[in-house]
Design a protein around this motif. Structure first.
Motif, PDB file in Angstrom:
ATOM      1  N   LYS A 184      34.218  36.879  45.044  1.00  0.00           N
ATOM      2  CA  LYS A 184      34.180  35.615  45.120  1.00  0.00           C
ATOM      3  C   LYS A 184      32.834  35.801  46.238  1.00  0.00           C
ATOM      4  CE  LYS A 184      38.232  32.912  44.840  1.00  0.00           C
ATOM      5  NZ  LYS A 184      36.605  31.134  44.025  1.00  0.00           N
ATOM      6  N   SER A 205      41.828  32.332  41.815  1.00  0.00           N
ATOM      7  CA  SER A 205      40.296  31.690  41.908  1.00  0.00           C
ATOM      8  C   SER A 205      40.092  30.637  41.477  1.00  0.00           C
ATOM      9  CB  SER A 205      39.748  33.021  41.480  1.00  0.00           C
ATOM     10  OG  SER A 205      38.440  32.329  40.926  1.00  0.00           O
ATOM     11  N   ASP A 206      41.421  29.517  41.327  1.00  0.00           N
ATOM     12  CA  ASP A 206      40.289  27.898  40.309  1.00  0.00           C
ATOM     13  C   ASP A 206      41.339  27.387  41.192  1.00  0.00           C
ATOM     14  OD1 ASP A 206      39.126  29.595  38.079  1.00  0.00           O
ATOM     15  OD2 ASP A 206      41.009  29.047  36.307  1.00  0.00           O
ATOM     16  N   GLY A 207      42.261  28.057  41.690  1.00  0.00           N
ATOM     17  CA  GLY A 207      42.555  26.805  42.882  1.00  0.00           C
ATOM     18  C   GLY A 207      43.774  26.520  43.203  1.00  0.00           C
ATOM     19  N   LYS A 208      44.689  26.550  42.158  1.00  0.00           N
ATOM     20  CA  LYS A 208      45.720  26.641  41.518  1.00  0.00           C
ATOM     21  C   LYS A 208      47.019  26.333  42.168  1.00  0.00           C
ATOM     22  CE  LYS A 208      44.747  26.164  36.893  1.00  0.00           C
ATOM     23  NZ  LYS A 208      45.567  26.324  35.177  1.00  0.00           N
ATOM     24  N   HIS A 209      46.505  27.597  43.340  1.00  0.00           N
ATOM     25  CA  HIS A 209      47.314  27.959  44.513  1.00  0.00           C
ATOM     26  C   HIS A 209      47.434  27.205  45.962  1.00  0.00           C
ATOM     27  CE1 HIS A 209      50.238  30.454  41.886  1.00  0.00           C
ATOM     28  NE2 HIS A 209      49.263  30.227  41.186  1.00  0.00           N
ATOM     29  N   GLY A 210      46.109  26.186  45.979  1.00  0.00           N
ATOM     30  CA  GLY A 210      45.919  25.685  46.928  1.00  0.00           C
ATOM     31  C   GLY A 210      44.383  26.830  47.210  1.00  0.00           C
ATOM     32  N   LYS A 211      44.623  26.980  48.423  1.00  0.00           N
ATOM     33  CA  LYS A 211      43.311  27.432  49.637  1.00  0.00           C
ATOM     34  C   LYS A 211      44.154  28.801  50.027  1.00  0.00           C
ATOM     35  CE  LYS A 211      39.775  27.839  53.596  1.00  0.00           C
ATOM     36  NZ  LYS A 211      39.342  27.604  54.204  1.00  0.00           N
TER      37      LYS A 211
END
Length: 329
Positions: free
Chosen positions: A210, A321-327
């Motif tokens: 990232k 990385s895919d944002g499934k846990h929020g920011k």
């Protein structure tokens, strides 16, 4: 609680290890009063050695005592339970802290009203000759008096890093022109799920690639594969081994205090970062200790838990990385 624990206690009500297992069951559910009572009965078990200094009694939490608080577990445990030290200081006539030598400087600055000595396990510490102790308390025994309900967990920072060290690291990190993230890739011993707390470097790739971030290793052991891994994958993890492996944890705390975020598997560095008030994301393995059993960490407002559950670590990092846990970053 598990039937096996009840059976063990029915057979021998004084079996220390059964009380420890019972304590962990209650504490995992947040049943603090029952949990701490059983935890107290586990003192002097294999992994919680009691230390006696003279004729003093175990502290019962009554005020106006002259109390020595001693470490009886690992480095991370001493930091974790030290969040209760300010409470003990408020009600005591005097407090001594007998801690791991690595923590002496950090604890003395953080708890200036106490007298701190890094003499843990020293059978004849020099300071003891001039002390007038009338009570002793294992540091893991403090919550029995000060953390009996959810409301009694302030969660606020309680550690203070060395200002000079912090300023030095802030200056260096500012020169990077990015957010700086400390990472941990392993932790624990065999009996504390070392295998489950090991994150392979490949797992980190979705995070390391990232843009806009610089990553710093907080691991306390060298990884001979790290340099080759970074070269092969065109990523960078900065290492400051003389600091993260220092015999003075003040060095490590100074570095951590200047970070924007700490991310990794549960280990001492994450207790330190949360105790300093640094934003912390703890990756909790499927098999974990009682303190990580709830969806959140009441001990630290600045620590967020992400549980592995039934996923492999590679999937956890992909989900992050895919944002499934929020920011996260």
């Amino acid at each position: 609680f598990p039937v096996t624990i009840k059976l063990a206690l029915d057979c021998d009500p004084n079996e220390i290890n059964s009380h420890r297992n019972l304590a962990h069951s209650y504490l995992a559910k947040g049943e603090w009063i029952k949990g701490w009572e059983a935890y107290g009965k586990s003192l002097n078990s294999k992994f919680r050695k009691e230390w006696v200094y003279g004729e003093e009694q175990r502290w019962n939490g009554l005020p106006d005592k002259r109390v020595v608080i001693y470490g009886e577990q690992g480095l991370g445990d001493e930091i974790f339970f030290a969040s209760c030290v300010p409470d003990a200081i408020k009600v005591s006539q005097k407090v001594w802290i007998d801690c791991d030598p690595k923590l002496a400087g950090l604890f003395q600055r953080s708890f200036p009203e106490a007298e701190v000595h890094g003499t843990r396990l020293d059978p004849n510490p020099q300071w003891l000759a001039g002390a007038s102790i009338n009570a002793r308390c294992a540091i893991g025994g403090l919550p029995e008096f000060f953390r009996r309900t959810d409301k009694e967990f302030p969660g606020t920072p309680f550690l203070k890093a060395c200002p000079e060290r912090k300023l030095m690291w802030q200056s260096l990190f500012k020169s990077y022109g990015t957010k700086v993230v400390g990472i941990t890739t392993h932790g624990g011993l065999k009996h504390t799920n070392r295998k489950g707390r090991k994150l392979e470097l490949d797992h980190w790739l979705p995070i390391l690639k990232k843009p806009g971030f610089t990553f710093v290793s907080l691991d306390y052991k060298e990884n001979p594969e790290l340099q080759l891994f970074c070269e092969m994958n065109d990523v960078e993890i900065k290492t400051f081994n003389t600091v993260t492996m220092s015999k003075d944890y003040d060095d490590t705390a100074g570095l951590i205090s200047a970070l924007d975020l700490v991310l990794g598997v549960n280990t001492t560095a994450l207790h330190c970062s949360s105790g300093l008030g640094v934003r912390t994301i703890c990756l909790v393995p499927k098999l974990h200790q009682w303190r990580y059993a709830r969806p959140y960490m009441p001990w630290y407002k600045d620590m967020r838990l992400i549980h592995q559950d039934d996923r492999d670590w590679g999937q956890v990092f992909k989900d992050i990385s895919d944002g499934k846990h929020g920011k996260v970053l």
